[in-house]
Scaffold this motif. Structure first.
Motif, PDB file in Angstrom:
ATOM      1  N   LEU A 203       0.827  -1.208   0.000  1.00  0.00           N
ATOM      2  CA  LEU A 203       0.000   0.000   0.000  1.00  0.00           C
ATOM      3  C   LEU A 203       0.865   1.262   0.000  1.00  0.00           C
ATOM      4  N   LEU A 204       1.891   1.292   0.849  1.00  0.00           N
ATOM      5  CA  LEU A 204       2.770   2.459   0.909  1.00  0.00           C
ATOM      6  C   LEU A 204       3.519   2.661  -0.404  1.00  0.00           C
ATOM      7  N   LEU A 205       4.016   1.577  -0.966  1.00  0.00           N
ATOM      8  CA  LEU A 205       4.750   1.692  -2.228  1.00  0.00           C
ATOM      9  C   LEU A 205       3.837   2.135  -3.364  1.00  0.00           C
ATOM     10  N   SER A 206       2.580   1.675  -3.356  1.00  0.00           N
ATOM     11  CA  SER A 206       1.649   2.079  -4.409  1.00  0.00           C
ATOM     12  C   SER A 206       1.320   3.565  -4.333  1.00  0.00           C
ATOM     13  N   ARG A 207       1.440   4.149  -3.151  1.00  0.00           N
ATOM     14  CA  ARG A 207       1.205   5.589  -2.987  1.00  0.00           C
ATOM     15  C   ARG A 207       2.470   6.414  -3.176  1.00  0.00           C
ATOM     16  N   GLY A 208       3.568   5.746  -3.523  1.00  0.00           N
ATOM     17  CA  GLY A 208       4.815   6.465  -3.709  1.00  0.00           C
ATOM     18  C   GLY A 208       5.483   6.872  -2.418  1.00  0.00           C
ATOM     19  N   LEU A 209       5.161   6.192  -1.320  1.00  0.00           N
ATOM     20  CA  LEU A 209       5.707   6.544  -0.013  1.00  0.00           C
ATOM     21  C   LEU A 209       6.847   5.602   0.352  1.00  0.00           C
ATOM     22  N   SER A 210       7.736   6.079   1.184  1.00  0.00           N
ATOM     23  CA  SER A 210       8.863   5.291   1.647  1.00  0.00           C
ATOM     24  C   SER A 210       8.440   4.377   2.791  1.00  0.00           C
ATOM     25  N   LEU A 211       9.123   3.239   2.894  1.00  0.00           N
ATOM     26  CA  LEU A 211       8.867   2.321   4.002  1.00  0.00           C
ATOM     27  C   LEU A 211       9.640   2.701   5.258  1.00  0.00           C
ATOM     28  N   LYS A 212      10.554   3.657   5.148  1.00  0.00           N
ATOM     29  CA  LYS A 212      11.397   3.998   6.295  1.00  0.00           C
ATOM     30  C   LYS A 212      10.588   4.478   7.498  1.00  0.00           C
ATOM     31  N   PRO A 213       9.585   5.367   7.349  1.00  0.00           N
ATOM     32  CA  PRO A 213       8.808   5.762   8.539  1.00  0.00           C
ATOM     33  C   PRO A 213       8.089   4.595   9.202  1.00  0.00           C
ATOM     34  N   ALA A 214       7.516   3.705   8.404  1.00  0.00           N
ATOM     35  CA  ALA A 214       6.823   2.551   8.982  1.00  0.00           C
ATOM     36  C   ALA A 214       7.801   1.644   9.724  1.00  0.00           C
TER      37      ALA A 214
END
Length: 567
Positions: A203-214
């Motif tokens: 889900l995060l990758l599909s929104r163009g977001l980094s996994l680092k915060p999670a």
């Protein structure tokens, strides 16, 4: 000198002769049928005699086998040297060890060949098509079911119940109760954590977001929960078990599946944005398992008061990874292999047929890769139980494995020499066995391909091996000095956060994935054979978590010095 059919050029270094030949000599003669059209040429079948077949197979497999043999050979030699130094005795059989080393080398070769030739290309194809032909909700549901199914079918989970050795029962009766009377709750919680982590990552990758915060949030939450559990009597060992459980949640086949799905899926779901290659999903899964197991312990603690347990009522149970082949039997090993392989093939096949409504691409190669991987995994399990079965018993993590023969007399080393020997051999065994980690080899090959050879597989293996071995040494020191796990976890967490914030997103995600892959199926039985852990049982001792932490810190340090490059 010029000739009609060629030319000859002389120089100080030699003579080059060039001959001109007709192209017609290289092509079959054109045949035409009665209407004047060209008859298609049918090449005659290639005929190979036994000598030709031997030459082809020998050139293909020889260097692959030797690569694995060079990695595996030091492990039994180190175990033999360790037992001789500490007990002046070798409790093992030469024929079994040689057979185990050969089987382990051949098994790793076949397993990696099956993954690379048949399974990984199929998984990448399915991962690439899923975002294109299904909705995001369907994709997230598929990832959840995949993570849940892989966890429940992971043979490595059988490793956890054997952390209830006599010391574990005496010091942590609640852990014993959770593992034996409510093991289904623990397994389902770990499966749920794996599925949710994969869904969240996609889900995060599909929104163009980094996994680092999670990843950072999960790490901090896990450390806080660990601190809370460390203040509650009878639950401190549960914290160490939770961190170690993340190391056995996913096996080499499941790790390869997640890496391949991520590599194929991320370019599709990012829709032209800079790809992240799916790195970070394994690390996210590992941290989610830690957090969920810790939460499960907090929730169940009031419901399951720690009972008074008689230590002598629970004899030591051998770990299934180190049990002799004759005791476990070939049938059990085959079932162990099928449990690991079948779900990783069936789930993508069902997705291809029913979700994508596509024919299976290259079913022959898929079957070929599945057979090779299954055969290789069987030989790997057989070789590790046979070649690394120099086992006995130990009553503390810093005491050498006691040979099974009662007449053996210890070497009577001074305490400092005995402890130093333990630390040196623990470092050496972990360093050597990390190179044989199948999941790490697949990740290293992926990194080498996407970086166009700038970062090599062997370079990544070397960095991770140093970090994991250093972490194991710190874990053994923790037990030697009787220091609580939290006091090692806090500085390691602080170092991880500082290094991750200073690193690029891709390199930080790579480090988290390396931590989720360590220690691996070869390191575990090797360290068990030394007697490390609690009564020789690694799970619940915190050693596996320290190895994972050490490998992550090593990768982040190397990336800051530009020894690791990611696109």
């Amino acid at each position: 000198m010029n000739q009609e059919n060629g030319s000859e050029y002389s120089s100080r270094n030699g003579t080059v002769v060039i001959r001109r030949i007709s192209y017609n000599l290289l092509t079959p003669k054109i045949r035409r049928h009665l209407k004047g059209g060209i008859v298609p040429h049918v090449a005659p079948p290639v005929k190979l005699n036994s000598k030709d077949i031997y030459r082809l197979l020998h050139s293909y497999f020889s260097h692959r086998f030797l690569d694995q043999f060079r990695v595996i050979l030091p492990l039994p030699l180190l175990l033999i040297a360790f037992q001789w130094l500490t007990w002046r005795h070798f409790d093992g059989h030469s024929v079994s060890i040689v057979t185990g080393v050969l089987a382990l080398s051949a098994g790793l070769m076949l397993f990696l060949e099956g993954l690379r030739s048949g399974l990984i290309p199929f998984w990448e194809t399915v991962g690439n098509l899923l975002p294109q032909k299904t909705s995001l909700s369907t994709l997230l549901l598929f990832m959840f079911l995949t993570g849940f199914g892989l966890t429940l079918s992971e043979p490595g989970l059988a490793f956890l119940p054997h952390s209830d050795s006599r010391i574990a029962v005496a010091q942590a009766p609640f852990v014993h109760t959770l593992l034996h009377q409510h093991s289904l709750w623990l397994t389902w919680a770990m499966g749920t954590a794996t599925g949710l982590a994969l869904s969240l990552g996609v889900l995060l990758l599909s929104r163009g977001l980094s996994l680092k915060p999670a990843l950072t949030i999960l790490l901090l939450a896990s450390v806080v929960l660990t601190w809370v559990l460390s203040r509650i009597p009878h639950l401190d060992r549960l914290a160490e078990l939770a961190w170690d459980a993340a190391s056995v949640t996913l096996g080499p086949v499941s790790i390869s599946l997640i890496l391949a799905l991520g590599k194929g899926m991320v370019p599709s779901i990012t829709k032209g944005r800079k790809t992240r290659l799916g790195l970070g999903l394994i690390g996210l899964t590992a941290l989610a398992v830690v957090a969920v197991v810790l939460l499960l312990g907090l929730i169940m603690a009031p419901l399951l008061p720690a009972p008074d347990i008689d230590i002598n009522a629970y004899p030591l149970a051998p770990d299934p990874r180190v049990t002799s082949w004759h005791l476990s039997g070939p049938i059990d090993t085959i079932l162990w292999t099928l449990r690991a392989i079948v779900p990783t093939v069936v789930l993508p096949v069902l997705a291809c047929l029913f979700l994508l409504r596509e024919k299976i691409p290259e079913p022959g190669m898929l079957a070929y890769g599945t057979i090779l991987a299954a055969l290789g995994l069987t030989l790997t399990h057989f070789g590790s139980t046979l070649g690394l079965s120099i086992t006995g018993t130990a009553s503390a993590p810093w005491e050498p494995t006691v040979p099974t023969q009662a007449s053996v007399v210890p070497a009577n080393l001074p305490p400092w020499a005995e402890h130093g020997t333990i630390l040196i051999f623990a470092f050496a065994l972990t360093f050597a066995s990390t190179f044989a980690n199948p999941g790490l080899n697949i990740l290293g090959s992926l990194l080498e391909n996407v970086s166009n050879g700038v970062s090599t597989r062997k370079g990544l293996l070397r960095i991770v091996a140093i970090g994991a071995a250093s972490g194991i040494v710190m874990g053994v020191l923790k037990e030697m000095l009787a220091i609580h796990f939290i006091w090692f976890l806090l500085p390691a967490t602080l170092a991880l956060l500082l290094l991750a914030q200073s690193s690029l997103v891709q390199r930080a995600a790579l480090a988290w994935d390396c931590g989720g892959i360590i220690p691996g199926p070869i390191t575990l039985p090797a360290l068990q054979a030394m007697g490390l852990g609690i009564n020789g049982t690694l799970a619940g001792s915190g050693l596996l978590a320290m190895a994972a932490m050490g490998s992550m810190i090593a990768v982040l340090l190397a990336s800051l010095r530009n020894h690791i490059h990611t696109p």
